[in-house]
Design a protein around this motif. Structure first.
Motif, PDB file in Angstrom:
ATOM      1  N   TYR A 187     -28.172 -19.008 -21.944  1.00  0.00           N
ATOM      2  CA  TYR A 187     -28.224 -18.334 -20.649  1.00  0.00           C
ATOM      3  C   TYR A 187     -27.554 -16.959 -20.736  1.00  0.00           C
ATOM      4  N   GLY A 188     -28.294 -15.937 -20.350  1.00  0.00           N
ATOM      5  CA  GLY A 188     -27.777 -14.577 -20.390  1.00  0.00           C
ATOM      6  C   GLY A 188     -27.975 -13.887 -21.725  1.00  0.00           C
ATOM      7  N   LYS A 189     -28.507 -14.614 -22.700  1.00  0.00           N
ATOM      8  CA  LYS A 189     -28.749 -14.044 -24.033  1.00  0.00           C
ATOM      9  C   LYS A 189     -30.236 -14.045 -24.368  1.00  0.00           C
ATOM     10  N   SER A 190     -30.865 -15.198 -24.229  1.00  0.00           N
ATOM     11  CA  SER A 190     -32.316 -15.265 -24.431  1.00  0.00           C
ATOM     12  C   SER A 190     -32.992 -16.119 -23.360  1.00  0.00           C
ATOM     13  N   ALA A 191     -32.224 -16.587 -22.390  1.00  0.00           N
ATOM     14  CA  ALA A 191     -32.759 -17.339 -21.256  1.00  0.00           C
ATOM     15  C   ALA A 191     -32.260 -16.680 -19.972  1.00  0.00           C
ATOM     16  N   PHE A 192     -33.179 -16.395 -19.065  1.00  0.00           N
ATOM     17  CA  PHE A 192     -32.840 -15.646 -17.860  1.00  0.00           C
ATOM     18  C   PHE A 192     -33.540 -16.245 -16.649  1.00  0.00           C
ATOM     19  N   VAL A 193     -33.156 -15.764 -15.477  1.00  0.00           N
ATOM     20  CA  VAL A 193     -33.743 -16.289 -14.245  1.00  0.00           C
ATOM     21  C   VAL A 193     -34.632 -15.281 -13.529  1.00  0.00           C
ATOM     22  N   CYS A 194     -34.480 -13.991 -13.821  1.00  0.00           N
ATOM     23  CA  CYS A 194     -35.192 -12.953 -13.073  1.00  0.00           C
ATOM     24  C   CYS A 194     -36.032 -12.078 -13.996  1.00  0.00           C
ATOM     25  N   PRO A 195     -37.359 -12.191 -13.940  1.00  0.00           N
ATOM     26  CA  PRO A 195     -38.211 -11.345 -14.787  1.00  0.00           C
ATOM     27  C   PRO A 195     -38.053  -9.859 -14.507  1.00  0.00           C
ATOM     28  N   TYR A 196     -37.789  -9.479 -13.259  1.00  0.00           N
ATOM     29  CA  TYR A 196     -37.611  -8.068 -12.949  1.00  0.00           C
ATOM     30  C   TYR A 196     -36.348  -7.516 -13.609  1.00  0.00           C
ATOM     31  N   CYS A 197     -35.367  -8.387 -13.809  1.00  0.00           N
ATOM     32  CA  CYS A 197     -34.123  -7.965 -14.449  1.00  0.00           C
ATOM     33  C   CYS A 197     -34.242  -7.950 -15.970  1.00  0.00           C
ATOM     34  N   ASP A 198     -34.957  -8.920 -16.532  1.00  0.00           N
ATOM     35  CA  ASP A 198     -34.940  -9.085 -17.986  1.00  0.00           C
ATOM     36  C   ASP A 198     -36.320  -9.247 -18.623  1.00  0.00           C
ATOM     37  N   GLY A 199     -37.373  -9.097 -17.831  1.00  0.00           N
ATOM     38  CA  GLY A 199     -38.710  -9.250 -18.391  1.00  0.00           C
ATOM     39  C   GLY A 199     -39.057  -8.223 -19.456  1.00  0.00           C
ATOM     40  N   TRP A 200     -38.583  -6.998 -19.283  1.00  0.00           N
ATOM     41  CA  TRP A 200     -38.872  -5.944 -20.270  1.00  0.00           C
ATOM     42  C   TRP A 200     -38.358  -6.325 -21.650  1.00  0.00           C
ATOM     43  N   GLU A 201     -37.168  -6.890 -21.690  1.00  0.00           N
ATOM     44  CA  GLU A 201     -36.569  -7.260 -22.983  1.00  0.00           C
ATOM     45  C   GLU A 201     -37.339  -8.406 -23.649  1.00  0.00           C
ATOM     46  N   LEU A 202     -38.067  -9.202 -22.866  1.00  0.00           N
ATOM     47  CA  LEU A 202     -38.814 -10.334 -23.430  1.00  0.00           C
ATOM     48  C   LEU A 202     -40.319 -10.063 -23.446  1.00  0.00           C
ATOM     49  N   ARG A 203     -40.706  -8.819 -23.303  1.00  0.00           N
ATOM     50  CA  ARG A 203     -42.130  -8.482 -23.262  1.00  0.00           C
ATOM     51  C   ARG A 203     -42.836  -8.875 -24.563  1.00  0.00           C
TER      52      ARG A 203
ATOM     53  N   THR B 139     -24.514 -12.503 -17.953  1.00  0.00           N
ATOM     54  CA  THR B 139     -25.495 -11.606 -18.551  1.00  0.00           C
ATOM     55  C   THR B 139     -24.816 -10.418 -19.218  1.00  0.00           C
ATOM     56  N   ARG B 140     -25.495  -9.844 -20.193  1.00  0.00           N
ATOM     57  CA  ARG B 140     -24.933  -8.722 -20.937  1.00  0.00           C
ATOM     58  C   ARG B 140     -25.186  -7.389 -20.252  1.00  0.00           C
ATOM     59  N   GLU B 141     -26.311  -7.293 -19.547  1.00  0.00           N
ATOM     60  CA  GLU B 141     -26.704  -6.008 -18.988  1.00  0.00           C
ATOM     61  C   GLU B 141     -27.268  -6.158 -17.575  1.00  0.00           C
ATOM     62  N   THR B 142     -27.101  -5.113 -16.791  1.00  0.00           N
ATOM     63  CA  THR B 142     -27.713  -5.009 -15.478  1.00  0.00           C
ATOM     64  C   THR B 142     -28.913  -4.079 -15.588  1.00  0.00           C
ATOM     65  N   HIS B 143     -30.049  -4.505 -15.029  1.00  0.00           N
ATOM     66  CA  HIS B 143     -31.262  -3.697 -15.160  1.00  0.00           C
ATOM     67  C   HIS B 143     -31.876  -3.396 -13.797  1.00  0.00           C
ATOM     68  N   GLY B 144     -32.735  -2.363 -13.790  1.00  0.00           N
ATOM     69  CA  GLY B 144     -33.451  -1.997 -12.583  1.00  0.00           C
ATOM     70  C   GLY B 144     -32.627  -1.203 -11.597  1.00  0.00           C
ATOM     71  N   PHE B 145     -31.430  -0.753 -12.014  1.00  0.00           N
ATOM     72  CA  PHE B 145     -30.541   0.006 -11.135  1.00  0.00           C
ATOM     73  C   PHE B 145     -30.516   1.453 -11.629  1.00  0.00           C
ATOM     74  N   LEU B 146     -31.139   2.344 -10.873  1.00  0.00           N
ATOM     75  CA  LEU B 146     -31.244   3.736 -11.278  1.00  0.00           C
ATOM     76  C   LEU B 146     -29.867   4.345 -11.569  1.00  0.00           C
ATOM     77  N   THR B 147     -29.740   5.020 -12.685  1.00  0.00           N
ATOM     78  CA  THR B 147     -28.534   5.644 -13.247  1.00  0.00           C
ATOM     79  C   THR B 147     -27.588   4.636 -13.896  1.00  0.00           C
ATOM     80  N   ARG B 148     -27.856   3.328 -13.740  1.00  0.00           N
ATOM     81  CA  ARG B 148     -26.980   2.320 -14.334  1.00  0.00           C
ATOM     82  C   ARG B 148     -27.775   1.286 -15.124  1.00  0.00           C
ATOM     83  N   ASP B 149     -29.013   1.612 -15.490  1.00  0.00           N
ATOM     84  CA  ASP B 149     -29.855   0.655 -16.198  1.00  0.00           C
ATOM     85  C   ASP B 149     -29.257   0.336 -17.568  1.00  0.00           C
ATOM     86  N   GLY B 150     -29.012  -0.941 -17.815  1.00  0.00           N
ATOM     87  CA  GLY B 150     -28.469  -1.382 -19.092  1.00  0.00           C
ATOM     88  C   GLY B 150     -26.967  -1.526 -19.134  1.00  0.00           C
ATOM     89  N   VAL B 151     -26.269  -1.112 -18.082  1.00  0.00           N
ATOM     90  CA  VAL B 151     -24.817  -1.220 -18.077  1.00  0.00           C
ATOM     91  C   VAL B 151     -24.410  -2.684 -17.878  1.00  0.00           C
TER      92      VAL B 151
END
Length: 306
Positions: free
Chosen positions: A129-145, A46-58
């Motif tokens: 996988y990791g670009k436009s296909a993901f396994v966790c909506p909480y991690c990547d659902g915002w980007e595919l809203r 994956t390109r980014e880590t999400h849902g981690f306060l102070t590190r969202d998007g890293v």
């Protein structure tokens, strides 16, 4: 990172969020810790880590770099880029041997080995996988809203996934994989909510530069989409916990109590290895909580030995 020691209070197997946060807590508690990691984390796809306060998007790599930069402030924590080959012994007297021929003694062992993806027999999935296909909506659902999505899942999880994904978009199609089929009541509920369902197997995924454009089924059906969520097939990140005698679930998750203790005295586990929540912040939190449990156990043992 401190003196070269062969004996440690704790050897942590795995250097993801759980292992790293555990090492931070234990380092601050003045425990001698070795983190052994093979540098092959599951989330590097994956390109980014999400849902981690102070590190969202890293990125996962940047997350680890920052974490180690902070941990080196505690000289009792060391890192080894290696693969653990064997662990023998018992509580207080574990021996850890690695592929590089190293041997370490440890009072306690913490498995933070995560899970690994088993290959799915779908042509083109690895390209997205990791670009436009993901396994966790909480991690990547915002980007595919609000996008047109295909959800590849089993019948057992289909209704759950439909309810979950509906929070990010109403434009999605379910593709049911496996031998089981939806119950009539489930089909009626999904139809009532306007969800299209296909039960032919997914044969291939069409994409360009990692961005999915459509999904093709075994019966020739083409489903246009701009994103995918799929249900991965997972296995334990390492066979070592099972070999050591840790109780495991059928899905390869290490069974632990609320303190992260496994069924083997002196052996602990945290993160995705012993959980099915699969979020970086959850793994880190479990690593911290388990480290507190380990530290307490070590302190009590020293206290009672005097």
């Amino acid at each position: 990172m401190g003196e070269d020691r062969s004996r440690f209070d704790v050897v942590i197997v795995g250097g993801g969020p759980a292992g790293l946060n555990a090492s931070l807590v234990l380092g601050r508690a003045r425990k001698h810790v070795l983190v052994i990691d093979d540098q092959k984390p599951r989330n590097w796809v994956t390109r980014e880590t999400h849902g981690f306060l102070t590190r969202d998007g890293v990125s996962p790599r940047e997350f680890r770099r920052i974490a180690k930069e902070e941990i080196v402030a505690y000289p009792s924590v060391q890192f080894a880029s290696d693969t653990v080959l064997e662990i023998t012994g018992q509580d207080g007297e574990f021996v850890v041997r690695t592929v590089e021929g190293k041997q370490y003694d440890a009072k306690k062992v913490l498995f933070a080995v995560g899970k690994r993806d088993l290959p799915l027999d779908i042509t083109g999935l690895s390209d997205v996988y990791g670009k436009s296909a993901f396994v966790c909506p909480y991690c990547d659902g915002w980007e595919l809203r609000n996008r047109e999505l295909v959800i590849i899942t089993s019948a057992n999880h289909a209704l759950h996934m439909a309810k979950l994904i509906s929070g990010w978009t109403s434009r999605f199609t379910l593709c049911i994989q496996g031998d089981n089929r939806l119950e009539a009541e489930e089909k009626q509920e999904l139809s009532r909510h306007g969800v299209k369902v296909y039960e032919a197997l997914v044969q291939s995924i069409r994409s360009e530069e990692g961005m999915v454009s459509s999904v093709e089924l075994s019966d020739g059906t083409i489903i246009p989409c701009t994103g995918i969520f799929f249900q991965p097939k997972l296995q334990a990140g390492s066979d070592l916990p099972k070999v050591l005698g840790c109780e495991m679930t059928e899905t390869g998750t290490i069974v632990v109590d609320a303190q992260g203790k496994t069924s083997v005295p002196g052996v602990f586990s945290a993160g995705d290895a012993s959980s099915e929540l699969y979020q970086a912040i959850t793994a880190a939190s479990l690593g911290a909580l388990t480290a507190v449990s380990i530290n307490h156990e070590l302190n009590v043992e020293v206290w009672e030995s005097k």
